[in-house]
Design an enzyme around this catalytic site. Structure first.
Site, PDB file in Angstrom:
ATOM      1  N   PRO A  53       0.392  -1.461   0.238  1.00  0.00           N
ATOM      2  CA  PRO A  53      -0.327  -0.265   0.336  1.00  0.00           C
ATOM      3  C   PRO A  53       1.018   1.003   0.305  1.00  0.00           C
ATOM      4  O   PRO A  53       2.162   1.532   0.382  1.00  0.00           O
ATOM      5  CB  PRO A  53      -0.775  -0.218   1.424  1.00  0.00           C
ATOM      6  CG  PRO A  53       0.339  -0.763   2.322  1.00  0.00           C
ATOM      7  CD  PRO A  53       0.704  -2.174   1.408  1.00  0.00           C
ATOM      8  N   SER A  96       7.852   5.221   9.147  1.00  0.00           N
ATOM      9  CA  SER A  96       7.550   4.387   8.237  1.00  0.00           C
ATOM     10  C   SER A  96       6.463   2.731   7.708  1.00  0.00           C
ATOM     11  O   SER A  96       5.586   3.388   8.937  1.00  0.00           O
ATOM     12  CB  SER A  96       8.976   3.254   8.334  1.00  0.00           C
ATOM     13  OG  SER A  96       8.769   2.311   9.647  1.00  0.00           O
ATOM     14  N   LYS A  97       6.050   2.155   7.000  1.00  0.00           N
ATOM     15  CA  LYS A  97       4.969   1.923   6.986  1.00  0.00           C
ATOM     16  C   LYS A  97       4.618   1.295   7.783  1.00  0.00           C
ATOM     17  O   LYS A  97       3.468   1.113   8.801  1.00  0.00           O
ATOM     18  CB  LYS A  97       4.647   0.178   5.602  1.00  0.00           C
ATOM     19  CG  LYS A  97       5.266   1.259   4.146  1.00  0.00           C
ATOM     20  CD  LYS A  97       4.995   0.605   2.887  1.00  0.00           C
ATOM     21  CE  LYS A  97       5.137   0.877   1.790  1.00  0.00           C
ATOM     22  NZ  LYS A  97       4.824   0.475   0.720  1.00  0.00           N
ATOM     23  N   ARG A  98       5.177   0.141   8.602  1.00  0.00           N
ATOM     24  CA  ARG A  98       5.552  -0.619   9.818  1.00  0.00           C
ATOM     25  C   ARG A  98       5.013  -0.039  11.253  1.00  0.00           C
ATOM     26  O   ARG A  98       4.605  -0.189  12.125  1.00  0.00           O
ATOM     27  CB  ARG A  98       7.014  -1.658  10.087  1.00  0.00           C
ATOM     28  CG  ARG A  98       6.831  -2.644   9.176  1.00  0.00           C
ATOM     29  CD  ARG A  98       8.726  -2.897   9.516  1.00  0.00           C
ATOM     30  NE  ARG A  98       8.779  -2.503   8.574  1.00  0.00           N
ATOM     31  CZ  ARG A  98      10.060  -1.475   8.557  1.00  0.00           C
ATOM     32  NH1 ARG A  98      10.823  -2.198   9.519  1.00  0.00           N
ATOM     33  NH2 ARG A  98      10.960  -0.741   7.716  1.00  0.00           N
TER      34      ARG A  98
END
Ligand code: GLU
Length: 511
Positions: free
Chosen positions: A17, A265-267
């Site tokens: 995503p 970040s994405k995480r």
């Protein structure tokens, strides 16, 4: 020569995503295109097949649509410079890589993964890092170091090879970036990046530059993480002889975590209690869900406004910008260099502002659905009125229930703290009298109730607090909510009397 047509591109890789940083890149490209009557291109950079994630392309389209960022050219809408997926442009890239080999600006290299691994380890042992480039290429297995016939023979016997760019030696490269200003590098510090892989696919660098050229891109607006690649990209434009068509570059600052320590970040998102993705995402392999701004109750206009302020500011105190205003006001020159910290509380504040601007009728449509899910039946007219009373206490439509459930459901219990504080020995007697008085009010509007009850309090020589505090407690169940007369105006006389009665029966001061 006429002014160059503005053409910009958003070039995500469908590896998962998009996150907020990616959406911001899309937004800034879009704003720049719109304010210059230019073209906004969506190009899918899917040359790395191993990292391809199913559903990611659709996710990109859906996210842009949700934010009202319309695409002029792309795989889903067409255009004159297609195909717009790099995987469908495979045949184009080889030709360009071979052109550079013929011109002596790139070369063929046979080193295997194992070879490279061994050399890297050797360097590491002596505390150095291996760089395949100006100083080392002669000692490697490539068309520069091997005799010509051996190179030919290896190619004929179908030995896998890659094409590497031959970085020019010791050239001082100076170029400017719209946001970062002048950047200087000495080419000898760069490595001979692979342009074309042994699997027949180009690398990001080759495909990116060739496509920007072929798609007539005038400005490359992208994240700061690509700044280190810029010298190579500029050298590629020079090697192809495309200097005059080279786009201008603008590298946007990183988005940082709320504490400013490191990249968002994405995480990171859900772990810190806020979404990092525009829309909810379900990992197609693990089934793991990550939250999205849309599903968390954000309005797309608010989300766009939040994104715009990640690294840009108008230089005035105005904080609320519609898309039209952003198109008018945005400028790359006002994008800052320093990383911009994401502030989740400020994000809620933005949503709060947009919620206040929505009409009660529009908000009611969604709130009626929520009420329906809760099994509460209510008329649109009163729901709109209720929303008008409570929306300034809410950041999201989803907060409405917490702020207004007492309109629909009479209190089943009473907040103990408030009981202790507000329920006095003479309270039942006062409320009993109040009830009788209220029963006689005919015009049961908020304004009239307020006027009459206030007069009654005065005539009876009571203190406002000793009436109003327990009155609110029996109506709402706690010391909360909007103006009490507005509440009873909506509840109506019968319900109001019933709640006073119920309170008088149930509330007891604990001994
Ligand atoms: N495919 C790259 C990315 O995913 C695009 C970088 C660029 O805009 O040049 O970020």
């Amino acid at each position: 020569m006429g002014k160059r047509m503005i053409r910009v591109r958003f070039a995500p890789s469908p590896t998962g995503p998009l996150h907020m940083g990616g959406m911001r890149t899309a937004l800034f490209n879009f704003l720049f295109a719109r304010q210059n009557n230019g073209v906004f291109v969506l190009r899918i950079e899917d040359t790395d097949q191993a990292r391809y994630v199913k559903g990611a392309e659709q996710y990109i389209i859906d996210s842009l649509e949700w934010c009202n960022i319309s695409v002029d050219e792309g795989f889903h809408v067409g255009g004159d410079y297609g195909p717009y997926r790099q995987s469908e442009r495979k045949s184009i890239y080889r030709k360009y890589a071979e052109k550079l080999v013929l011109a002596g600006k790139a070369y063929i290299a046979f080193d295997t993964q194992d070879d490279l691994e061994k050399i890297r380890k050797n360097y590491e042992r002596s505390g150095e890092t291996f760089n395949y480039g100006v100083y080392t290429r002669e000692g490697m297995k490539n068309s520069l170091s091997l005799p010509e016939n051996e190179t030919q023979q290896r190619i004929e016997s179908e030995e896998p090879y890659v094409i590497r760019f031959k970085i020019p030696e010791n050239v001082g490269l100076a170029f400017s970036d719209i946001i970062r200003g002048m950047v200087n590098v000495n080419t000898s510090t760069l490595d001979d990046k692979i342009l074309f892989k042994s699997d027949g696919m180009p690398t990001y660098h080759l495909a990116n530059v060739v496509d920007d050229y072929l798609m007539k891109i005038s400005h490359v607006i992208r994240g700061e993480e690509w700044l280190p690649s810029l010298p190579l990209h500029i050298l590629l434009y020079q090697a192809f002889g495309w200097e005059n068509d080279m786009p201008e570059f603008a590298h946007m600052p990183l988005t940082l975590k709320p504490d400013g320590k490191g990249k968002l970040s994405k995480r990171e998102g859900d772990r810190m209690g806020f979404p990092v993705f525009p829309l909810e995402w379900t990992n197609p392999v693990t089934g793991e869900k990550s939250s999205g701004y849309r599903e968390s109750g954000y309005f797309p206009e608010a989300f766009v406004n939040i994104l715009a302020f990640l690294g840009w500011n108008p230089g005035t105190s105005q904080e609320i910008f519609s898309m039209e205003e952003l198109i008018r006001t945005f400028s790359l020159e006002r994008v800052v260099k320093a990383g911009s910290r994401f502030d989740p509380d400020k994000a809620k504040w933005y949503n709060h502002q947009y919620l206040q601007k929505k009409s009660n009728a529009e908000l009611a449509t969604r709130y009626l659905e929520i009420l329906n899910e809760k099994g509460v039946s209510a008329g649109r007219e009163s729901v709109e009125k209720i929303i008008g009373l409570i929306k300034n206490r809410a950041n999201f439509i989803e907060d409405f229930w917490e702020q207004s459930s007492f309109f629909f459901i009479p209190p089943v219990e009473y907040d103990q703290k408030t009981v202790m504080k507000r329920w006095k020995g003479n309270t039942p007697q006062i409320l009993e009298k109040l009830k009788r008085f209220i029963a006689g009010i005919d015009d049961f509007t908020s304004a009239n109730c307020e006027k009459m009850v206030k007069e009654w309090i005065e005539e009876n020589k009571l203190a406002v607090g000793e009436v109003m505090n327990p009155f609110r407690l029996v109506i709402v169940g706690a010391a909360m909510g909007p103006h009490l007369f507005d509440i009873i105006g909506i509840l109506g006389k019968e319900e109001t009397l019933g709640r006073i009665e119920a309170g008088l029966k149930k509330i007891r001061i604990p001994l």
